[in-house]
Design a protein around this motif. Structure first.
Motif, PDB file in Angstrom:
ATOM      1  N   GLN A 320       0.834  -1.203   0.000  1.00  0.00           N
ATOM      2  CA  GLN A 320       0.000   0.000   0.000  1.00  0.00           C
ATOM      3  C   GLN A 320       0.868   1.251   0.000  1.00  0.00           C
ATOM      4  OE1 GLN A 320      -1.948   0.670   3.725  1.00  0.00           O
ATOM      5  NE2 GLN A 320      -2.184   2.835   3.224  1.00  0.00           N
ATOM      6  N   THR A 321       1.905   1.267   0.847  1.00  0.00           N
ATOM      7  CA  THR A 321       2.809   2.419   0.903  1.00  0.00           C
ATOM      8  C   THR A 321       3.548   2.583  -0.412  1.00  0.00           C
ATOM      9  OG1 THR A 321       3.079   2.197   3.296  1.00  0.00           O
ATOM     10  CG2 THR A 321       4.797   3.393   2.113  1.00  0.00           C
ATOM     11  N   PHE A 322       3.959   1.477  -1.011  1.00  0.00           N
ATOM     12  CA  PHE A 322       4.652   1.524  -2.301  1.00  0.00           C
ATOM     13  C   PHE A 322       3.753   2.140  -3.361  1.00  0.00           C
ATOM     14  CE2 PHE A 322       5.703  -0.350  -6.418  1.00  0.00           C
ATOM     15  CZ  PHE A 322       7.063  -0.082  -6.503  1.00  0.00           C
ATOM     16  N   ILE A 323       2.492   1.682  -3.437  1.00  0.00           N
ATOM     17  CA  ILE A 323       1.565   2.201  -4.445  1.00  0.00           C
ATOM     18  C   ILE A 323       1.248   3.660  -4.186  1.00  0.00           C
ATOM     19  CG2 ILE A 323      -0.777   1.987  -5.379  1.00  0.00           C
ATOM     20  CD1 ILE A 323      -0.556  -1.052  -4.714  1.00  0.00           C
ATOM     21  N   ASP A 324       0.968   3.997  -2.933  1.00  0.00           N
ATOM     22  CA  ASP A 324       0.573   5.350  -2.567  1.00  0.00           C
ATOM     23  C   ASP A 324       1.651   6.373  -2.871  1.00  0.00           C
ATOM     24  OD1 ASP A 324       0.851   7.516  -0.244  1.00  0.00           O
ATOM     25  OD2 ASP A 324      -1.283   7.178  -0.573  1.00  0.00           O
ATOM     26  N   THR A 325       2.868   6.100  -2.420  1.00  0.00           N
ATOM     27  CA  THR A 325       3.924   7.115  -2.502  1.00  0.00           C
ATOM     28  C   THR A 325       4.855   6.921  -3.690  1.00  0.00           C
ATOM     29  OG1 THR A 325       3.850   7.360  -0.096  1.00  0.00           O
ATOM     30  CG2 THR A 325       5.781   8.254  -1.231  1.00  0.00           C
ATOM     31  N   ILE A 326       5.392   5.728  -3.835  1.00  0.00           N
ATOM     32  CA  ILE A 326       6.370   5.495  -4.907  1.00  0.00           C
ATOM     33  C   ILE A 326       5.721   5.614  -6.282  1.00  0.00           C
ATOM     34  CG2 ILE A 326       8.082   3.902  -5.838  1.00  0.00           C
ATOM     35  CD1 ILE A 326       8.765   5.081  -3.103  1.00  0.00           C
ATOM     36  N   ILE A 327       4.437   5.326  -6.389  1.00  0.00           N
ATOM     37  CA  ILE A 327       3.759   5.424  -7.680  1.00  0.00           C
ATOM     38  C   ILE A 327       2.936   6.714  -7.791  1.00  0.00           C
ATOM     39  CG2 ILE A 327       2.057   4.364  -9.221  1.00  0.00           C
ATOM     40  CD1 ILE A 327       2.943   1.647  -8.226  1.00  0.00           C
ATOM     41  N   VAL A 328       1.877   6.844  -6.977  1.00  0.00           N
ATOM     42  CA  VAL A 328       0.946   7.972  -7.154  1.00  0.00           C
ATOM     43  C   VAL A 328       1.607   9.309  -6.825  1.00  0.00           C
ATOM     44  CG1 VAL A 328      -1.285   8.941  -6.504  1.00  0.00           C
ATOM     45  CG2 VAL A 328      -1.016   6.458  -6.647  1.00  0.00           C
ATOM     46  N   VAL A 329       2.276   9.385  -5.685  1.00  0.00           N
ATOM     47  CA  VAL A 329       2.944  10.640  -5.304  1.00  0.00           C
ATOM     48  C   VAL A 329       4.030  11.011  -6.308  1.00  0.00           C
ATOM     49  CG1 VAL A 329       4.532  11.640  -3.600  1.00  0.00           C
ATOM     50  CG2 VAL A 329       2.401  10.584  -2.848  1.00  0.00           C
ATOM     51  N   THR A 330       4.745  10.013  -6.808  1.00  0.00           N
ATOM     52  CA  THR A 330       5.798  10.286  -7.783  1.00  0.00           C
ATOM     53  C   THR A 330       5.226  10.909  -9.053  1.00  0.00           C
ATOM     54  OG1 THR A 330       7.213   8.516  -6.952  1.00  0.00           O
ATOM     55  CG2 THR A 330       7.605   9.254  -9.209  1.00  0.00           C
ATOM     56  N   PHE A 331       4.102  10.399  -9.517  1.00  0.00           N
ATOM     57  CA  PHE A 331       3.475  10.988 -10.696  1.00  0.00           C
ATOM     58  C   PHE A 331       3.123  12.448 -10.449  1.00  0.00           C
ATOM     59  CE2 PHE A 331       3.015   6.811 -12.578  1.00  0.00           C
ATOM     60  CZ  PHE A 331       3.022   7.092 -13.940  1.00  0.00           C
ATOM     61  N   THR A 332       2.538  12.730  -9.296  1.00  0.00           N
ATOM     62  CA  THR A 332       2.193  14.120  -8.983  1.00  0.00           C
ATOM     63  C   THR A 332       3.446  14.984  -8.954  1.00  0.00           C
ATOM     64  OG1 THR A 332       0.295  13.422  -7.653  1.00  0.00           O
ATOM     65  CG2 THR A 332       1.098  15.657  -7.310  1.00  0.00           C
ATOM     66  N   GLY A 333       4.477  14.511  -8.255  1.00  0.00           N
ATOM     67  CA  GLY A 333       5.701  15.296  -8.131  1.00  0.00           C
ATOM     68  C   GLY A 333       6.354  15.578  -9.470  1.00  0.00           C
ATOM     69  N   LEU A 334       6.456  14.566 -10.340  1.00  0.00           N
ATOM     70  CA  LEU A 334       7.089  14.758 -11.642  1.00  0.00           C
ATOM     71  C   LEU A 334       6.263  15.675 -12.540  1.00  0.00           C
ATOM     72  CD1 LEU A 334       8.460  11.174 -12.431  1.00  0.00           C
ATOM     73  CD2 LEU A 334       9.742  13.193 -11.700  1.00  0.00           C
ATOM     74  N   VAL A 335       4.951  15.568 -12.448  1.00  0.00           N
ATOM     75  CA  VAL A 335       4.095  16.479 -13.222  1.00  0.00           C
ATOM     76  C   VAL A 335       4.350  17.922 -12.801  1.00  0.00           C
ATOM     77  CG1 VAL A 335       1.699  17.251 -13.461  1.00  0.00           C
ATOM     78  CG2 VAL A 335       2.271  14.847 -13.818  1.00  0.00           C
ATOM     79  N   LEU A 336       4.451  18.158 -11.503  1.00  0.00           N
ATOM     80  CA  LEU A 336       4.682  19.515 -10.998  1.00  0.00           C
ATOM     81  C   LEU A 336       6.050  20.049 -11.403  1.00  0.00           C
ATOM     82  CD1 LEU A 336       3.236  19.045  -7.385  1.00  0.00           C
ATOM     83  CD2 LEU A 336       2.197  20.360  -9.245  1.00  0.00           C
ATOM     84  N   VAL A 337       7.070  19.184 -11.373  1.00  0.00           N
ATOM     85  CA  VAL A 337       8.431  19.642 -11.682  1.00  0.00           C
ATOM     86  C   VAL A 337       8.628  19.817 -13.179  1.00  0.00           C
ATOM     87  CG1 VAL A 337      10.894  19.111 -11.483  1.00  0.00           C
ATOM     88  CG2 VAL A 337       9.359  18.595  -9.581  1.00  0.00           C
TER      89      VAL A 337
END
Length: 478
Positions: A320-337
């Motif tokens: 769950q932590t892997f999916i939540d942060t390593i996947i979903v959060v990463t997409f958000t972060g890369l989109v913003l950057v």
């Protein structure tokens, strides 16, 4: 805002800044995760593949006791964590801490997977059967029963106090971060993007929430099993489109994330050392807020899963932590950057992700609004179960139906009310519920490590049948 309310809000904000600051929860959560990572011999890296296979492909542990499948337990926990924090929370972290904050969110998730494994393991290991014949577990049980098993009567007293403290704060938090704030986020987004009245949104949320909650964990599990994967997929596909449009910026974005994590060129300015510390603080705090590793909440969902051994569900839950942060959060972060909108300042954090999507996708801001609405509603469902189980721990089964009724009504109130005080209150309650759980993880770490090693020595690939699990567990006790 009336003066007494404003003073109370200021008081809560001050308390929250201490609890979630660099001297209390951040080092405690990060330190506990690192400690468990070492003691479990980097279990989250060694067993991630088999864990993903067990949770996402096999999905059900035949022969195990429980109320819902392992997959449903995973999606219920994901429902509670994949929320507004994955969109607005990430934007706030990058706006204040710079792109380097994303790196520290990754670090927090990777060590937090050990914490998530451990609390889910304990949730199953010490779960009980309630008056309705359902499995119930989490810190509100394993703190008491685990301390009693290890330390006897004196440990039971301490564990009982910790378990009650956790349950009280978890119930209070469920009405804040798991209810009113989420309903408000849905109403705000739908009003801004589609001109839907908050009252209309509140009524719809009231009806949908009530309909699901009346069915209990089995209904929640069925809904989240179908709903959560689609909601995550919708958001990730939109993020992929933005990244494809800005593909030439992706290498530079990764470079900026890694360099800023150690050079400290954060958006808040200041000297390099202070900027580095702020990037760490924002990344860790928002990472924990997003995936809830170490807070104990996900263990409540894990305890309902059909599984033949606590290790198996613990491994599924840590994904769950892997999916939540390593996947979903990463997409958000890369989109913003990659789009550069992270430089818009913290005052614009609420719309940053929508602006980034809109820059590459026609009506992209509306896609983000729909995603936030889905994410927030899923959080309401997940947290309703957490609060219900803790209410049952405090007053018994007679408290479940009244809790569901009040929880459903409060969703409507959240949709139509301004909630600055509630946000600060929720932050404090979330932090306070994590402290007894972290104490429990540290104290019970020896039991977790010992029983995990024994299981994995016999079933390293997680392929054992229920009869094989019973056989080698029986051989251990003979």
């Amino acid at each position: 805002m009336f003066a007494p309310v404003e003073e109370f809000n200021t008081f809560l904000a001050d308390i929250g800044s201490v609890i979630w600051g660099p001297f209390v929860l951040i080092p405690l959560l990060l330190g506990t995760g690192l400690f468990l990572t070492i003691r479990l011999r980097v279990l989250q890296f060694r067993k991630l593949g088999p864990a993903l296979r067990l949770g996402l492909l096999k999905r059900n542990d035949d022969g195990g006791e429980g109320d819902i499948s392992q997959y449903q337990a995973l999606t219920t926990a994901l429902a509670a964590t994949v929320g507004v924090g994955n969109i607005v929370g990430v934007a706030t972290a990058l706006a204040l801490g710079g792109p380097g904050a994303l790196f520290w969110m990754w670090v927090t998730a990777l060590v937090g997977m050990a914490s998530k494994y451990s609390e889910a393991f304990l949730g199953v290991r010490f779960r009980v059967t309630d008056a309705r014949g359902e499995q119930s577990g989490g810190p509100q049980y394993y703190l008491h029963r685990g301390f009693a098993e290890i330390f006897g009567r004196s440990g039971a007293r301490v564990g009982l106090i910790l378990s009650i403290v956790f349950a009280v704060f978890a119930v209070l938090a469920s009405f804040g971060i798991g209810n009113m704030t989420q309903g408000n986020a849905v109403a705000t987004q739908l009003e801004n993007s589609f001109d839907v009245s908050p009252v209309t949104t509140g009524i719809i949320l009231f009806v949908l929430t009530g309909a699901v909650l009346l069915g209990g964990i089995k209904a929640i599990g069925r809904v989240t099993a179908g709903f959560v994967p689609l909601m995550i997929l919708l958001y990730i596909v939109g993020g992929l489109v933005v990244l494809v449009v800005n593909a030439d910026q992706i290498p530079a974005a990764f470079g900026l994330v890694f360099s800023d994590a150690f050079t400290g060129t954060s958006a808040v300015g200041g000297f390099a050392g202070s900027a580095i510390l702020y990037a760490i603080q924002m990344g860790v705090a928002r990472g924990i807020f997003s995936n809830e590793s170490g807070m104990g909440s996900a263990a409540i969902a894990a305890a309902a899963a059909r599984t033949t051994h606590p290790t198996r569900q613990g491994l599924v839950s840590m994904t769950q932590t892997f999916i939540d942060t390593i996947i979903v959060v990463t997409f958000t972060g890369l989109v913003l950057v990659t789009t550069g909108v992270w430089q818009g300042g913290s005052d614009n954090a609420g719309t940053m992700t929508a602006d980034a999507f809109a820059s590459a996708i026609p009506e992209g801001d509306k896609l983000v609004a729909v995603s936030i609405a889905f994410f927030a509603f899923s959080t309401i469902l997940g947290w309703s179960y957490y609060g219900e189980r803790c209410m049952e721990r405090l007053v018994g089964a007679r408290g479940v139906i009244p809790y569901r009724m009040v929880f459903t009504c409060v969703v409507f109130i959240g949709a139509v009310t301004e909630l600055e005080v509630v946000w600060n209150f929720a932050d404090v309650m979330n932090g306070l519920m994590a402290i007894p759980n972290l104490i429990g993880l540290l104290v019970l770490s020896g039991l977790i490590v010992r029983e995990t090693r024994h299981y994995l020595d016999n079933d390293p690939g997680l392929n054992a049948t229920s009869s094989q699990v019973e056989e080698f567990m029986g051989a251990r006790t003979r």
